[in-house]
Structures are given as C-alpha cells and as structure tokens.
Design an enzyme around this catalytic site. Sequence first.
Site, PDB file in Angstrom:
ATOM      1  N   GLY A 204       0.829  -1.212   0.000  1.00 24.57           N
ATOM      2  CA  GLY A 204       0.000   0.000   0.000  1.00 24.57           C
ATOM      3  C   GLY A 204       0.852   1.246   0.000  1.00 24.57           C
ATOM      4  O   GLY A 204       2.055   1.195  -0.247  1.00 24.57           O
ATOM      5  N   ASN A 205       0.229   2.388   0.258  1.00 24.95           N
ATOM      6  CA  ASN A 205       0.971   3.657   0.313  1.00 24.95           C
ATOM      7  C   ASN A 205       0.348   4.563   1.368  1.00 24.95           C
ATOM      8  O   ASN A 205      -0.670   4.226   1.968  1.00 24.95           O
ATOM      9  CB  ASN A 205       0.995   4.321  -1.071  1.00 24.95           C
ATOM     10  CG  ASN A 205      -0.403   4.637  -1.559  1.00 24.95           C
ATOM     11  OD1 ASN A 205      -1.066   5.518  -1.031  1.00 24.95           O
ATOM     12  ND2 ASN A 205      -0.865   3.907  -2.563  1.00 24.95           N
ATOM     13  N   TRP A 206       0.951   5.710   1.587  1.00 27.99           N
ATOM     14  CA  TRP A 206       0.571   6.577   2.709  1.00 27.99           C
ATOM     15  C   TRP A 206      -0.571   7.534   2.404  1.00 27.99           C
ATOM     16  O   TRP A 206      -0.872   8.398   3.220  1.00 27.99           O
ATOM     17  CB  TRP A 206       1.793   7.398   3.156  1.00 27.99           C
ATOM     18  CG  TRP A 206       2.831   6.604   3.855  1.00 27.99           C
ATOM     19  CD1 TRP A 206       4.080   6.304   3.388  1.00 27.99           C
ATOM     20  CD2 TRP A 206       2.741   6.008   5.156  1.00 27.99           C
ATOM     21  NE1 TRP A 206       4.760   5.553   4.309  1.00 27.99           N
ATOM     22  CE2 TRP A 206       3.971   5.359   5.408  1.00 27.99           C
ATOM     23  CE3 TRP A 206       1.742   5.951   6.139  1.00 27.99           C
ATOM     24  CZ2 TRP A 206       4.226   4.666   6.590  1.00 27.99           C
ATOM     25  CZ3 TRP A 206       2.000   5.267   7.311  1.00 27.99           C
ATOM     26  CH2 TRP A 206       3.224   4.639   7.520  1.00 27.99           C
TER      27      TRP A 206
END
Length: 395
Positions: A204-206
């Site tokens: 995933g990412n932030w």
Amino acid sequence: MRVVLGVGAGIAAYKVCELLRLFTESGHQVRVVPTRDSLHFVGAATWQALSGEPVSTEVWEQAEDVPHVRIGQQADLVFVAPATADLLARAAAGLADDLLTNVLLTARCPVVFAPAMHTEMWQHPATAASVALLRDRGVIVLDPASGRLTGADSGPGRLPEPAELFQAALQVTRGRALADLAGRQVVVSAGGTREEIDPVRFIGNWSSGLQGYAIARAGACRGAKVTLVAANTGLPDPAGVSVVAVKSAAEMREAVVGAAEHADAIVMAAAVADYRPATRSETKLKKTGANPGPIELAENADILREISATRRLPGQVIVGFGAETADLLANGKAKLAAKGCDLIVMNQVGNGLAFGTADNEAEILGADGSRVFVPRGPKEVLAEVIWDLVAERLG
Ligand code: CTP
C-alpha cells in the site's frame, strides 16, 4: 459570519442541533429560522438556548424590526437542514408563507439546502422538479446520503452527518464562483490502493485521501454531481457526494472507467499502485521454513492514461496528480505528456506536506503550457483552484 439556519419539519432536525453548535463554537453568529411544523421535532427553546438569538417561525413577531427582510439581507450564508419535500417545493415556487421562505426570497448570499426525507419522496418527480429548478437558479442542493432512514427502511434520503454539513457550509463560503459546476457530472478518486499479498497482507501507500475528499466536497458545493471513488480512506462520506468504496487498483479502474463514461471532468487524486503481487496466496503465508524470497510483481493498468486516451465525451477535462520528492517541474511536464491529461497537480512530498496533512502546496501544469503555483495552505483552497481551472476549460 452571519448564518441563517433554516430548519424544515423532518425528524433529522435533531442532528441540526449539533450543526448549530459547530457553527457557534467556531465563532459564527447563527439565527435559527425553523418552520412551524419543525417545532414538533425540536422546540423553539432548544434553538434559542443553543443560538443565543430569538427564534420565530412567522413574519408577524417583532414586526417593528421587519425580520422577513432584514434577516435574509444581512446573512452571509443561508443553510437549510433538513430540507423537506414541502420546503423545497415552496422555495422553488417562490412562496412566502412563513418567515423562512421570506428569508429565502430576500437573501442574496449563498443558499444551501440539505434535503432529508424518505427515498420515495426524494425520488418523486415533483421533488426532482423542485430540486432542478432551485439548482438552475444557482442554489446549492446537496444530494442526501444513502443509508438507514427512520424506521426499518434504507436508501437515499438521509441527512449527512453534522460535521460533514459543517464542512460543506465552510466550503461554500470559500468558493469563488457560486454554482459554476451546476449540471456537471464529475468523478474524483481518492486514497491509496491496496494490492493483496495474502488474506492479511498488502502492498500500500501513505495516501490519506484528505486532498481527494476536499476536491469532492468542493465540487459538490459548486453544484456538481460528484462520484467519489475512494480507496481505503476510513474518512466519513462528504455531504452531497456519492461514494464508491474500492480496495485495489483493479477495483478502482473498474469504478473510474465506468463513471468516466458520463463525466464532464475526472480528477485522479488517488495514489494508485503501479504494481501488484503477480499471484495472491489464498491462505496466509507462514514464517515456517525457508525465506519465501522476493515477491514477483505484475503491472497494473494506468487508469489516468487509459481514460485520457479513450475520452468518451468531447470536451471532457481530465486532471492527474503527481507526488515527487525532487525535480517537480521537469517530472510534471514529463508526466503530463506521458499521461495525456489536461492538467497535472504536482505535489512536493515531505517537509510536512502532502501525505496525511491538512496542508498542501502545488504547481499545476496545463497541457496548454499554463502554470499555476498554489502556495502552502489548506487542501480545501487547492481544491477550489483545481475546480477554477476545470471550470475555465469546461467553458
Ligand atoms: N495513476 C493511475 N493509474 C495507475 C497509476 C497512477 O491512474 N496505475 C494516476 C494517479 O491517480 C495520479 C497519476 O496517475 O493521478 C500519477 O501517478 P504517479 O504514480 O505519480 O505516476 P507514475 O506514472 O506512476 O510515475 P512514477 O511512479 O514514475 O512517478
């Protein structure tokens, strides 16, 4: 600011007490103008105590102050919640049979209706005609939320949560061109996709989704019909916006491409994973035995590039985003050309900006060579600038 809070005769009036508190606690002066029948749900004493202002439903009380003219004329914002089918019809017809409808005729400030009623009433052609007429006149009518209604049934007709109504009210007063997106359908993507490795792990990412949600809210507050394709944000639905929840890049692609078919504008604020694990394990991977080794990746479709290459509507405006840690301008120009979109919003990542923060700073590059710098400020302000540029291009 001086706010007139109009209250219609719907059970959701109880939620508006909370909205009133949000206004007064942030220093706004609020005059509550309920309809006669709404007092069955929340009494005048409650509105008086919470607002610290007198409350009346008729034009005949304190007539020496000419309240039916003065209250509307002096308002900076008129916000009506819950707006019932009857109230929408009376406003659309221009009736002036109580204090609230008089205020609606004398106000020259932004006017917002937040309807709440049973699904059948909301979808009835009579209500739809009232809403269309009001929107045509530059009034903002927020679509109701979907969900549980009074009793056991559910569907579109719920009053959005008070905090979301409050955000919408603030956004309306931030917008420069009132209702300039009325009649437009727009799609906004937000959040960060998750690509599953197994049933418990993902890549995933932030991305928090805050910028995309601000864009969706601002679009609705300028009159657009907004579909928000949201990936893993956990944020409450913005008022007046219809939300499609997705998880992976593939789900986001399906939702965005489908909605893009009828959209005048698409804003891809989501952080979409470029790659996914080539295979997803059906069972949880265990630490037993040898190191499982590197995860093989497969490339995801580039949604922005795809919708830009296969535009369904002539004049459709497509906006991409880019987040970079260096060479913002050079990367932005290259990305704009590679993606084929009309505008690209380039964010500098780091230094307390972009991911998960309330503020943002951006350089917006246009395919026509234009360049607009938006200095560090609330994400809501950047959202307004993006819609300004989209509205210009929509003509
Ligand atoms: N985007 C998309 N589909 C993808 C990847 C990205 O639609 N599979 C969109 C994002 O929503 C954003 C824009 O493309 O609007 C920029 O994405 P970004 O990941 O920054 O650019 P990339 O082309 O992936 O380039 P790089 O990772 O090399 O910076």
